[in-house]
Design an enzyme around this catalytic site. Structure first.
Site, mmCIF file in Angstrom:
data_model
loop_
_atom_site.group_PDB
_atom_site.id
_atom_site.type_symbol
_atom_site.label_atom_id
_atom_site.label_comp_id
_atom_site.label_asym_id
_atom_site.label_seq_id
_atom_site.Cartn_x
_atom_site.Cartn_y
_atom_site.Cartn_z
ATOM 1 N N CYS A 229 -0.699 1.093 -9.023
ATOM 2 C CA CYS A 229 -0.228 0.019 -8.326
ATOM 3 C C CYS A 229 -1.799 -0.357 -7.526
ATOM 4 C CB CYS A 229 -0.260 0.990 -6.577
ATOM 5 S SG CYS A 229 -0.231 -0.035 -5.770
ATOM 6 N N GLY B 105 0.886 -0.985 0.132
ATOM 7 C CA GLY B 105 -0.301 -0.155 0.260
ATOM 8 C C GLY B 105 1.138 1.187 -0.233
ATOM 9 N N GLY C 159 8.475 -11.004 -12.726
ATOM 10 C CA GLY C 159 8.772 -12.924 -12.579
ATOM 11 C C GLY C 159 10.156 -13.136 -13.501
#
Lengths: 226, 303
Positions: free
Chosen positions: B128, B72, B242
């Protein structure tokens, strides 16, 4: 650090005692610090030191299931020891453990000249390590008997266990005016203080990092209902 | 010898491997283990003007081949970053990318203005998944993405990258819109919005219910998104998603990335960025590639 597994044996149902050849990292091991152990998954698993080169852990999920398969002679990929441990001063201390909170406190008991322990377990079958403590009361029950803290007559408390237990201990220590240090548990990622996932709500607002600012905190710094 | 230098949005990097925003804080913790000057660049934790406390824990959940996070955007604010953190990073010969966010276009503009010429690149986080404002709601639509980009570019004294979300059907349109609004490049992908539930308690594992998926699970999504933007928007791309090995990094570059950021892989292997640089160089040698920058967009599509 890659180190050899010396043994990894069950000591209670679902609880394993892992011993590692830590070699040169010995001096960095302190009560309350933890090892961040690779298990072949995306995240390492943080496990508190029970003694130098030793962790005692419960199988809770895929990571600890994998760790439980380690055999003598296997190589373990360890980061650490990491984190801030318990205060190192040698004052008489009451050690309060709930369930899997007992292992880090055993390490404390080895380095303190004078201590007593009160360990609480849900049932007789889940009792671990109690006979290894020098001076130890064992309580069996669902709830930690925080009301007994004052009866030991010791002037400092170290505690480790489930969060509701730690909250009760912190409250009772505040009432008695005893300094209390708690070892907090939280899910972690990096383990070194960078990623901010292992947040512990603190009094005054905001969060501290369990991995780098803790895992040991003065109990009054933790926002127990945060 | 392979020439490992690349140019990203006009900034020269000694190699294409960048520390991703959020995984490396402000560099200090990893700087204890290796010299940050070995990296191509470092992207700092997302910053806004006011600072932020972040979300309550648990903030992390492991998944098959990845993890969810919901930090957050906890951060000390731009002023504290400039005062307390940037001087540490400046001891290294290392381009610094400041990731910023705001509650609206003016919030982004103020953060960009405060950082102005103090960093080499600014990365706008409009993607986000873990905050109500400053998040992917801005990045999912071309209009709002362009508005925020234009406002930040007007105040920034350095090239601006825009970090895009894969959580949109309009990825190519958003990329074109931010390019027209003045972005020097794009970063992609941010995490994928995702969720896990503890079956015993029936509670979501994350305290904020949902989080962002990262790690090897998202690599193929990143490759596809990077290639989509490379083919449609013709702009510099900082690829991420990744990457855990040199071959993963090569894959993102072949898809169209000029540089590649590493985040989640550093959690299992703190030295991952350094290792990936070496593995990428070895791949180039094996492929007879003299300059790593030749890899960018080098995928040979089937006809």
């Amino acid at each position: 650090m890659i180190c050899a597994v010396l043994s990894n044996e069950p000591i209670a149902p679902g609880v394993f005692d892992l011993r590692l050849d830590m070699g040169a990292a010995g001096a960095e091991q302190k009560p309350g610090r933890f090892l961040h152990i690779a298990v072949g998954l995306t995240l390492r698993r943080p496990l508190g030191l029970c003694e130098p080169g030793r962790v005692v852990y419960a199988v809770r999920g895929e990571g600890t299931r994998r760790l439980a398969r380690a055999k003598k002679g296997d190589l373990a990929d360890i980061l650490g020891p990491l984190g801030r441990g318990f205060p190192e001063s040698d004052e008489p201390t009451l050690l309060l453990g709930g369930g899997m909170g007992a292992p880090p406190l055993l390490y404390c008991s080895r380095s303190l000249k004078s201590s007593a322990a009160l360990l609480s377990f849900r049932g007789q079958r889940s009792v671990i390590l109690a006979s290894d403590f020098a001076n130890c009361d064992v309580h069996i029950g669902e709830r930690f008997p925080a009301e007994r803290i004052g009866s030991f007559g010791l002037r400092r408390v170290f505690a480790c266990g489930p969060r509701p237990m730690l909250a009760a201990v912190a409250k009772e220590c505040a009432r008695l005016g005893l300094p209390c240090f708690v070892l907090m548990e939280e899910r972690m990622a990096c383990g070194v203080g960078a990623c901010l996932v292992c947040a512990c709500a603190v009094t005054g607002g905001g969060y501290s990092r369990v991995c780098a600012d803790g895992p040991v905190f003065p109990a009054e710094q933790v926002a127990w209902h945060g | 010898m392979v020439d490992m230098t690349v140019t990203l949005a006009g900034v020269r990097l000694r190699n294409p491997i960048v520390a991703a925003s959020g995984a490396f804080a402000f560099g200090r913790e990893y700087g204890e283990y290796y010299s940050l000057a070995r990296l191509g660049a470092l992207t700092v934790k997302g910053l806004n003007m006011e600072g932020g406390a972040g979300n309550p824990p648990p903030r992390v959940a492991e998944t098959p081949c990845g993890m969810l996070n919901s930090v957050g955007l906890q951060n000390p604010g731009v002023a504290a970053f400039l005062r307390d953190e940037l001087p540490y990073l400046r001891q290294y010969d290392l381009p610094v990318i400041a990731n910023i966010y705001g509650a609206d276009a003016s919030g982004y503009a103020r953060a960009a203005g405060a950082l102005a010429d103090k960093v080499e690149l600014i990365e706008l986080n409009i993607s986000c998944p873990n905050v109500k404002q400053g998040g992917m709601a801005f990045g999912a639509e071309p209009d709002t993405a362009a508005e925020i980009t234009a406002a930040a570019v007007a105040e920034a004294g350095c090239p601006v990258l825009v970090k895009l979300t894969p959580n949109t059907a309009k990825l190519a349109e958003v990329a074109k819109a931010v390019r027209q609004a003045g972005a020097a490049g794009v970063s992609l992908i941010n995490t994928l919005s995702a969720m896990r539930i503890d079956t015993a308690s029936r509670r979501p594992v994350l305290r904020s219910n949902t989080g962002g998926l990262s790690g090897p699970a998202v690599l193929p999504v990143a490759v596809r998104c990077i290639h989509t933007v490379f083919r449609s928007a013709d702009m510099p791309i900082l690829g991420m998603g990744g990457v855990a090995s040199g071959l993963d990094a090569a894959e993102l570059m072949l898809a169209g990335a000029r540089a590649v950021a590493i985040g989640t892989a550093a959690f299992a292997d703190l030295w991952a960025p350094v290792r990936v640089i070496e593995e990428l160089e070895a791949y180039c040698r094996a492929q007879g590639v003299a300059r790593v920058s030749e890899l960018t967009g080098g995928v040979r599509l089937w006809p």
